[in-house]
Write an enzyme that holds these catalytic residues in place. Structure first.
Site, short mmCIF file in Angstrom:
data_model
loop_
_atom_site.label_atom_id
_atom_site.label_comp_id
_atom_site.label_asym_id
_atom_site.label_seq_id
_atom_site.Cartn_x
_atom_site.Cartn_y
_atom_site.Cartn_z
N ASP A 136 0.81 -1.22 0.00
CA ASP A 136 0.00 0.00 0.00
C ASP A 136 0.85 1.28 0.00
O ASP A 136 0.33 2.36 -0.27
CB ASP A 136 -0.93 0.03 1.22
CG ASP A 136 -1.94 -1.09 1.20
OD1 ASP A 136 -2.10 -1.73 0.14
OD2 ASP A 136 -2.56 -1.34 2.24
N GLY A 179 -5.68 -1.18 -1.36
CA GLY A 179 -5.44 0.12 -0.73
C GLY A 179 -6.70 0.58 -0.06
O GLY A 179 -7.56 1.19 -0.70
N VAL A 299 -3.35 -11.41 -6.02
CA VAL A 299 -2.37 -11.52 -7.10
C VAL A 299 -1.35 -10.37 -6.97
O VAL A 299 -0.17 -10.53 -7.26
CB VAL A 299 -3.11 -11.44 -8.46
CG1 VAL A 299 -2.14 -11.21 -9.61
CG2 VAL A 299 -3.91 -12.70 -8.70
O1 F6P Z 1 -1.50 -4.68 3.80
C1 F6P Z 1 -1.88 -4.45 2.52
C2 F6P Z 1 -3.16 -5.03 2.11
O2 F6P Z 1 -2.80 -5.67 0.95
C3 F6P Z 1 -4.32 -4.08 1.86
O3 F6P Z 1 -4.25 -3.32 0.72
C4 F6P Z 1 -5.48 -5.02 1.87
O4 F6P Z 1 -6.67 -4.37 2.06
C5 F6P Z 1 -5.13 -5.88 3.01
O5 F6P Z 1 -3.72 -5.96 3.00
C6 F6P Z 1 -5.81 -7.21 3.01
O6 F6P Z 1 -5.02 -8.20 3.58
P1 F6P Z 1 -5.52 -9.48 4.35
O7 F6P Z 1 -6.77 -9.94 3.71
O8 F6P Z 1 -4.39 -10.44 4.19
O9 F6P Z 1 -5.71 -9.10 5.77
#
Ligand code: F6P
Length: 374
Positions: A136, A179, A299
């Site tokens: 992000d 993001g 991805v």
């Molecule tokens: O930390 C970055 C990120 O990829 C975000 O953009 C996204 O919303 C989030 O992690 C989701 O991650 P997870 O589903 O693994 O908690």
């Protein structure tokens, strides 16, 4: 404390490309100067449950180009960790395990949550150095974060490929890009991929203005449009509702008021979950063009890191080990231009690097005719 002898290392939060390159950078520098390196598996949980992995020369070999993290990661918080079905504060246990492993310092590689968690452990007396990592790119006080460059490549390539269907079928294609709170990735990939509309959390949008921009393209003879939308982008009315609920939570006078505001925030978040699909429907109604959604999802975090991320991770990782050797603790190794700079973790934790609305990327995008829905 005399010479630094043993350092621990964890990767925490969402995985991102370049984590192994960072572990290797820290590890090779540490081993070369006679330190031992102990990895802890699965983020802060590994510290709480003492899940160790000795990182010798052999363990560090061949990992530079490998995606994910050889240590595993997780989103557990030291002060609120689920252990056998109950939530426990594990900060003291972690401090004990730090002592038990005779660590002189700990490297935590992570994003926003990791910095807040690292600060809690610093308050317990641990010597910590952090590295900024997240696709992000929203960690404060660093130019960039490990993983962003690779994700930018992936999301840009996705937009390039989505153009084929968009122009062949005369459709609106909406690419949802990661993001939640910052729009760096959607903005960067949107510009690099030539998206016609870019929607980011920092600029609340009016769906009618997006539709007007798309209709103008159609009228001028271009019957397709690409919309790059960050998952946290909000319509103006939703952004206002979130701001109000957050304000109510902040000024709540008692537990009941706080709970009500929290519930409202949760309701709004749940409502927002299907936002990109809703946006597609709204744009179909307003433009009479067919719209399709591609959610890029995980991805974007997968696979081999780009050369840029390998370089960044190596620069930051090696500098972290050097700083530890010099007994500089409580800092994040930030990237500044070609160099690195240690910045106090206390100044990073709880802060978010969002896209300034007058940022040069936004100015450039507007100059090439990109619409932001504002
Ligand atoms: O930390 C970055 C990120 O990829 C975000 O953009 C996204 O919303 C989030 O992690 C989701 O991650 P997870 O589903 O693994 O908690």
């Amino acid at each position: 404390m005399n010479r630094i002898q043993r350092i621990g290392i964890i990767t925490a939060g969402g995985d991102s490309p370049g984590l192994n390159a960072a572990i290797r950078g820290v590890g090779k520098t540490a081993l070369a100067s006679g330190m031992e390196l102990i990895g802890f598996r699965s983020g802060f949980r590994g510290l709480a449950e003492n899940l160790t992995l000795k990182l010798d020369k052999r363990a560090l070999a061949g990992i530079l180009t490998v995606g994910g993290t050889i240590l595993g990661t997780g989103r557990d918080k030291p002060h609120k960790m689920e252990i056998n079905g109950t939530m426990r504060d594990m900060t003291d246990v972690i401090a004990r395990n730090y002592e038990r492993n005779r660590l002189d310092a700990l490297v935590c590689i992570g994003g926003g949550g990791t910095h807040k968690n690292a600060l809690r452990l610093i308050e317990k007396g641990l010597n910590i150095v952090t590295l900024p990592k997240t696709i992000d790119n929203d960690v404060a006080l660093t130019d960039s974060t490990i993983g962003f460059d690779t994700a930018l490549d992936i999301a840009t390539e996705a937009i390039d490929r989505l153009h084929s269907t968009a122009h062949s079928h005369h459709r609106i294609i909406i690419a949802e890009i990661m993001g939640h709170r910052a729009g760096w990735l959607a903005l960067g990939a949107g510009i690099a991929g030539g998206a016609d509309v870019i929607l980011i959390p920092e600029i609340p949008y009016d769906v009618r203005k997006i539709a007007a921009a798309i209709r103008a393209r159609s009228k001028a003879g271009t019957k397709f449009s690409i919309v790059a939308v960050a998952e946290g982008a909000l319509a103006v009315e939703d952004a206002n509702a979130f701001t109000t609920a957050a304000w109510h939570k902040k000024i709540a006078k008692n537990k009941a008021e706080k709970l009500r505001a929290k519930q409202e925030l949760m309701r709004l978040s749940a409502l927002h979950a299907g936002n990109t699909l809703r946006l597609a429907k709204q744009l179909e109604d307003l433009t009479k063009l067919e719209a399709r959604v591609s959610i890029l999802g995980y991805v974007q975090r997968g696979g081999t890191p780009s050369p840029g991320d390998r370089l960044l991770a190596t620069r930051l990782g090696t500098a972290a080990a050097e700083l530890i050797q010099q007994k500089v603790f409580g800092v994040m190794v930030a990237s500044r231009g070609e160099g690195v700079k240690p910045v106090p973790i206390v100044e990073v934790a709880g802060k978010l690097k969002t896209v300034p609305t007058d940022h040069s990327w936004i100015t450039a995008a507007r100059r090439v005719g990109t619409a932001f829905g504002d």
